[in-house]
Design a protein around this motif. Structure first.
Motif, PDB file in Angstrom:
ATOM      1  N   PHE A 227       9.319 -70.664 -35.649  1.00 52.69           N
ATOM      2  CA  PHE A 227       9.060 -72.072 -36.212  1.00 52.69           C
ATOM      3  C   PHE A 227      10.266 -72.652 -35.654  1.00 52.69           C
ATOM      4  O   PHE A 227      11.249 -73.405 -36.439  1.00 52.69           O
ATOM      5  N   PRO A 228      10.194 -73.006 -34.456  1.00 52.53           N
ATOM      6  CA  PRO A 228      11.224 -73.641 -33.498  1.00 52.53           C
ATOM      7  C   PRO A 228      11.536 -75.089 -34.196  1.00 52.53           C
ATOM      8  O   PRO A 228      12.879 -75.695 -34.007  1.00 52.53           O
ATOM      9  N   ASP A 229      10.821 -75.807 -34.724  1.00 50.66           N
ATOM     10  CA  ASP A 229      10.809 -77.120 -34.987  1.00 50.66           C
ATOM     11  C   ASP A 229      11.372 -77.351 -36.409  1.00 50.66           C
ATOM     12  O   ASP A 229      11.596 -78.251 -36.970  1.00 50.66           O
ATOM     13  N   THR A 230      11.530 -76.330 -37.361  1.00 47.98           N
ATOM     14  CA  THR A 230      12.138 -76.290 -38.625  1.00 47.98           C
ATOM     15  C   THR A 230      13.559 -76.231 -38.671  1.00 47.98           C
ATOM     16  O   THR A 230      14.003 -75.119 -38.041  1.00 47.98           O
ATOM     17  N   PRO A 231      14.299 -76.875 -39.290  1.00 50.27           N
ATOM     18  CA  PRO A 231      15.641 -76.839 -39.350  1.00 50.27           C
ATOM     19  C   PRO A 231      16.017 -75.505 -40.209  1.00 50.27           C
ATOM     20  O   PRO A 231      15.329 -75.049 -41.195  1.00 50.27           O
ATOM     21  N   ALA A 232      17.355 -74.956 -39.844  1.00 51.85           N
ATOM     22  CA  ALA A 232      17.700 -73.964 -40.568  1.00 51.85           C
ATOM     23  C   ALA A 232      18.480 -74.510 -41.746  1.00 51.85           C
ATOM     24  O   ALA A 232      18.899 -75.641 -41.757  1.00 51.85           O
ATOM     25  N   MET A 233      18.662 -74.053 -42.777  1.00 51.62           N
ATOM     26  CA  MET A 233      19.240 -74.571 -43.832  1.00 51.62           C
ATOM     27  C   MET A 233      20.803 -75.039 -43.791  1.00 51.62           C
ATOM     28  O   MET A 233      21.210 -76.068 -44.510  1.00 51.62           O
ATOM     29  N   GLU A 234      21.393 -74.197 -43.182  1.00 49.51           N
ATOM     30  CA  GLU A 234      22.707 -74.595 -42.758  1.00 49.51           C
ATOM     31  C   GLU A 234      22.843 -75.940 -42.047  1.00 49.51           C
ATOM     32  O   GLU A 234      23.923 -76.700 -42.085  1.00 49.51           O
ATOM     33  N   GLU A 235      21.824 -76.362 -41.152  1.00 48.50           N
ATOM     34  CA  GLU A 235      21.732 -77.584 -40.522  1.00 48.50           C
ATOM     35  C   GLU A 235      21.718 -78.575 -41.415  1.00 48.50           C
ATOM     36  O   GLU A 235      22.034 -79.814 -41.281  1.00 48.50           O
ATOM     37  N   ILE A 236      21.047 -78.419 -42.633  1.00 49.97           N
ATOM     38  CA  ILE A 236      21.073 -79.555 -43.557  1.00 49.97           C
ATOM     39  C   ILE A 236      22.075 -79.620 -44.920  1.00 49.97           C
ATOM     40  O   ILE A 236      21.924 -80.175 -45.747  1.00 49.97           O
ATOM     41  N   GLY A 237      23.129 -78.643 -44.422  1.00 50.93           N
ATOM     42  CA  GLY A 237      24.147 -78.470 -45.402  1.00 50.93           C
ATOM     43  C   GLY A 237      24.122 -77.572 -46.720  1.00 50.93           C
ATOM     44  O   GLY A 237      24.875 -77.480 -47.518  1.00 50.93           O
ATOM     45  N   VAL A 238      23.027 -76.736 -46.703  1.00 53.12           N
ATOM     46  CA  VAL A 238      22.880 -75.892 -47.645  1.00 53.12           C
ATOM     47  C   VAL A 238      23.147 -74.393 -47.077  1.00 53.12           C
ATOM     48  O   VAL A 238      22.626 -73.963 -46.184  1.00 53.12           O
ATOM     49  N   LYS A 239      24.329 -73.705 -47.583  1.00 51.78           N
ATOM     50  CA  LYS A 239      24.793 -72.383 -47.372  1.00 51.78           C
ATOM     51  C   LYS A 239      24.518 -71.517 -48.225  1.00 51.78           C
ATOM     52  O   LYS A 239      24.428 -71.645 -49.361  1.00 51.78           O
ATOM     53  N   GLY A 240      24.481 -70.060 -47.736  1.00 53.78           N
ATOM     54  CA  GLY A 240      24.469 -68.869 -48.653  1.00 53.78           C
ATOM     55  C   GLY A 240      23.217 -68.402 -49.123  1.00 53.78           C
ATOM     56  O   GLY A 240      22.919 -67.757 -49.881  1.00 53.78           O
ATOM     57  N   VAL A 241      22.111 -69.005 -48.591  1.00 50.88           N
ATOM     58  CA  VAL A 241      20.560 -68.619 -49.036  1.00 50.88           C
ATOM     59  C   VAL A 241      20.230 -67.703 -48.093  1.00 50.88           C
ATOM     60  O   VAL A 241      20.313 -67.655 -46.925  1.00 50.88           O
ATOM     61  N   ASP A 242      19.854 -66.415 -48.520  1.00 48.01           N
ATOM     62  CA  ASP A 242      19.317 -65.343 -47.857  1.00 48.01           C
ATOM     63  C   ASP A 242      18.180 -64.363 -48.548  1.00 48.01           C
ATOM     64  O   ASP A 242      17.890 -64.725 -49.618  1.00 48.01           O
ATOM     65  N   GLY A 243      17.802 -63.561 -47.916  1.00 47.05           N
ATOM     66  CA  GLY A 243      16.822 -62.620 -48.623  1.00 47.05           C
ATOM     67  C   GLY A 243      17.507 -61.567 -49.559  1.00 47.05           C
ATOM     68  O   GLY A 243      16.762 -60.725 -49.790  1.00 47.05           O
ATOM     69  N   GLY A 244      18.813 -61.481 -49.697  1.00 45.45           N
ATOM     70  CA  GLY A 244      19.232 -60.395 -50.403  1.00 45.45           C
ATOM     71  C   GLY A 244      19.424 -59.173 -49.706  1.00 45.45           C
ATOM     72  O   GLY A 244      19.262 -59.242 -48.582  1.00 45.45           O
ATOM     73  N   PRO A 245      20.200 -58.361 -50.340  1.00 43.64           N
ATOM     74  CA  PRO A 245      20.318 -56.734 -49.412  1.00 43.64           C
ATOM     75  C   PRO A 245      18.851 -56.225 -48.700  1.00 43.64           C
ATOM     76  O   PRO A 245      18.085 -56.463 -49.317  1.00 43.64           O
ATOM     77  N   TYR A 246      19.348 -55.581 -47.738  1.00 43.60           N
ATOM     78  CA  TYR A 246      18.349 -54.991 -47.106  1.00 43.60           C
ATOM     79  C   TYR A 246      17.355 -53.966 -47.606  1.00 43.60           C
ATOM     80  O   TYR A 246      17.791 -53.582 -48.632  1.00 43.60           O
ATOM     81  N   PHE A 247      15.914 -54.252 -47.521  1.00 43.31           N
ATOM     82  CA  PHE A 247      15.062 -53.229 -48.105  1.00 43.31           C
ATOM     83  C   PHE A 247      15.510 -51.905 -47.373  1.00 43.31           C
ATOM     84  O   PHE A 247      15.771 -51.837 -46.264  1.00 43.31           O
ATOM     85  N   GLY A 248      15.297 -50.985 -48.022  1.00 42.34           N
ATOM     86  CA  GLY A 248      15.668 -49.477 -47.442  1.00 42.34           C
ATOM     87  C   GLY A 248      15.097 -48.358 -48.178  1.00 42.34           C
ATOM     88  O   GLY A 248      14.173 -48.438 -49.339  1.00 42.34           O
ATOM     89  N   ILE A 249      15.498 -47.430 -47.620  1.00 45.24           N
ATOM     90  CA  ILE A 249      15.042 -45.900 -48.312  1.00 45.24           C
ATOM     91  C   ILE A 249      16.159 -45.027 -49.044  1.00 45.24           C
ATOM     92  O   ILE A 249      17.252 -45.374 -48.640  1.00 45.24           O
ATOM     93  N   PHE A 250      15.678 -44.538 -50.004  1.00 41.22           N
ATOM     94  CA  PHE A 250      16.585 -43.913 -51.033  1.00 41.22           C
ATOM     95  C   PHE A 250      16.114 -42.643 -51.358  1.00 41.22           C
ATOM     96  O   PHE A 250      14.632 -42.357 -51.442  1.00 41.22           O
ATOM     97  N   ALA A 251      16.782 -41.739 -51.743  1.00 37.96           N
ATOM     98  CA  ALA A 251      16.248 -40.308 -52.057  1.00 37.96           C
ATOM     99  C   ALA A 251      16.993 -39.979 -53.473  1.00 37.96           C
ATOM    100  O   ALA A 251      17.887 -40.693 -54.229  1.00 37.96           O
ATOM    101  N   PRO A 252      16.236 -38.930 -54.205  1.00 39.61           N
ATOM    102  CA  PRO A 252      16.984 -38.686 -55.479  1.00 39.61           C
ATOM    103  C   PRO A 252      18.315 -38.104 -55.226  1.00 39.61           C
ATOM    104  O   PRO A 252      18.463 -37.450 -54.306  1.00 39.61           O
ATOM    105  N   ARG A 253      19.028 -38.398 -56.218  1.00 34.17           N
ATOM    106  CA  ARG A 253      20.667 -37.794 -56.199  1.00 34.17           C
ATOM    107  C   ARG A 253      20.574 -36.220 -56.080  1.00 34.17           C
ATOM    108  O   ARG A 253      19.799 -35.679 -56.914  1.00 34.17           O
ATOM    109  N   GLY A 254      21.287 -35.743 -55.195  1.00 36.63           N
ATOM    110  CA  GLY A 254      21.156 -34.210 -55.120  1.00 36.63           C
ATOM    111  C   GLY A 254      20.198 -33.609 -53.858  1.00 36.63           C
ATOM    112  O   GLY A 254      20.164 -32.398 -53.481  1.00 36.63           O
ATOM    113  N   THR A 255      19.893 -34.660 -53.073  1.00 36.98           N
ATOM    114  CA  THR A 255      18.990 -34.387 -51.848  1.00 36.98           C
ATOM    115  C   THR A 255      20.099 -34.050 -50.788  1.00 36.98           C
ATOM    116  O   THR A 255      21.070 -34.353 -50.993  1.00 36.98           O
ATOM    117  N   LYS A 256      19.672 -32.797 -50.263  1.00 35.37           N
ATOM    118  CA  LYS A 256      20.605 -32.123 -49.229  1.00 35.37           C
ATOM    119  C   LYS A 256      20.978 -33.172 -48.148  1.00 35.37           C
ATOM    120  O   LYS A 256      20.260 -34.054 -47.391  1.00 35.37           O
TER     121      LYS A 256
END
Length: 319
Positions: A227-256
């Protein structure tokens, strides 16, 4: 006596061979979100690539509900034999426990980080019924009508909720939060005009391109090539907005550790495949940077600390 001694020796020799046979069957990946959401779509695209790399069938199962805890608990209680993993938004693992802690369960302790997978963009969308055309219009309208605009989220404490509250805090506006059971449900009600605003994690791309919804800004410091014609939020003075921590893979505690390492290496390798990367980009997802399991765990610890400071600032509190 001699035959018993021989049998014991053969059993001892067989142990390393058995260890090398992992995986000895299908590998389940539990997605702690509803079908059709960001996590579910990403995992189903990744599954055949992972299966090919690991030499096992990857079976994807959805366990939504309970702010992500239902799926997390199922994985945490599974045998740590390398045949059960979790794909989760990082926010569900490190942010949700800060808001809705359970007395007998903390995913930060019960799960082992294996590898990051994808990052979600965050797009500011408004329904066509809202009389604005630009991000500046939107901010001015919201300031003139405090609390009138309602935004949908995937639930309290989710990345969509935090993104909206971060935007509101930085822009000096106030909106009404309407939580749903998942991002897909929030999108449906948004398209139906039941909520005015949505911080979209990439689910609405087709509706943006067909002009069914208005895209006003994308999160971050730079524009999205889609969407090259759409401004980034920091361009309009709004900082710190993101999608949160990465989606990731997790295992049960004790996995080798060696199993964790092999899965990490498999995920890192398949995410380098151009065809898979393009599939994820077409879904409006960003591929997370490669990290070892140890680096991913350190990253999540830092994110946990960041959100411990951020949530009170945004007025997002535990239940």
């Amino acid at each position: 006596m001699k035959s018993a001694w021989i049998a014991l020796c053969l059993a001892a020799l067989a142990q390393p061979v058995q260890a090398e046979e992992w995986p000895g069957g299908p590998i389940r990946v539990i997605v702690n979100a509803a079908p059709g959401g960001v996590a579910d779509r990403a995992m189903r695209v990744m599954a055949p690539h992972m299966g090919e790399k690991l030499g096992a069938q990857i079976v994807v199962e959805n366990r939504p509900g309970g702010e992500g805890y239902i799926g997390q608990q199922e994985v945490a209680r599974a045998r740590p034999d390398g045949h059960t993993f979790l794909l989760s938004a990082g926010s569900m693992v490190i942010i949700t426990p800060q808001l809705v802690p359970l007395p007998d369960f903390d995913p930060r302790k019960a799960l082992v980080p294996v590898a990051p997978a994808v990052a979600i963009p965050m797009n500011l969308l408004v329904h066509p019924s809202v009389p604005v055309e630009t991000a500046a219009d939107f901010i001015n309208y919201a300031k003139a009508h405090p609390g009138k605009l309602a935004y949908g989220s995937a639930g309290s404490g989710t990345a969509l909720h935090i993104a909206a509250e971060t935007f509101s805090h930085e822009a000096g506006i106030r909106m009404t939060h309407v939580p749903y059971k998942g991002a897909g449900d929030a999108l449906k009600d948004f398209l139906g005009g039941h909520v005015d605003v949505l911080f979209d994690p990439g689910l609405a791309t087709q509706y943006i391109k067909t002009k069914r919804v208005k895209l006003l800004a994308v999160a971050g410091a730079s524009r999205n090539p889609q969407f090259p014609d759409t401004p980034a939020m920091e361009e309009i003075g709004v900082k710190g907005v993101d999608g949160g921590p990465y989606f990731g893979i997790f295992a049960p505690r004790g996995t080798k550790p060696q199993t964790v390492r092999r899965v990490n290496e498999a995920i890192t390798a398949v995410l380098e495949r151009p065809e898979l990367r393009q599939q994820l980009v077409n879904m409006s997802l960003d591929v997370a940077p490669p990290m070892s399991a140890e680096q991913f765990e350190a990253y999540l610890r830092n994110e946990n600390t960041r959100y411990e400071r951020l949530l009170p600032k945004l007025g997002i509190r535990g239940q």
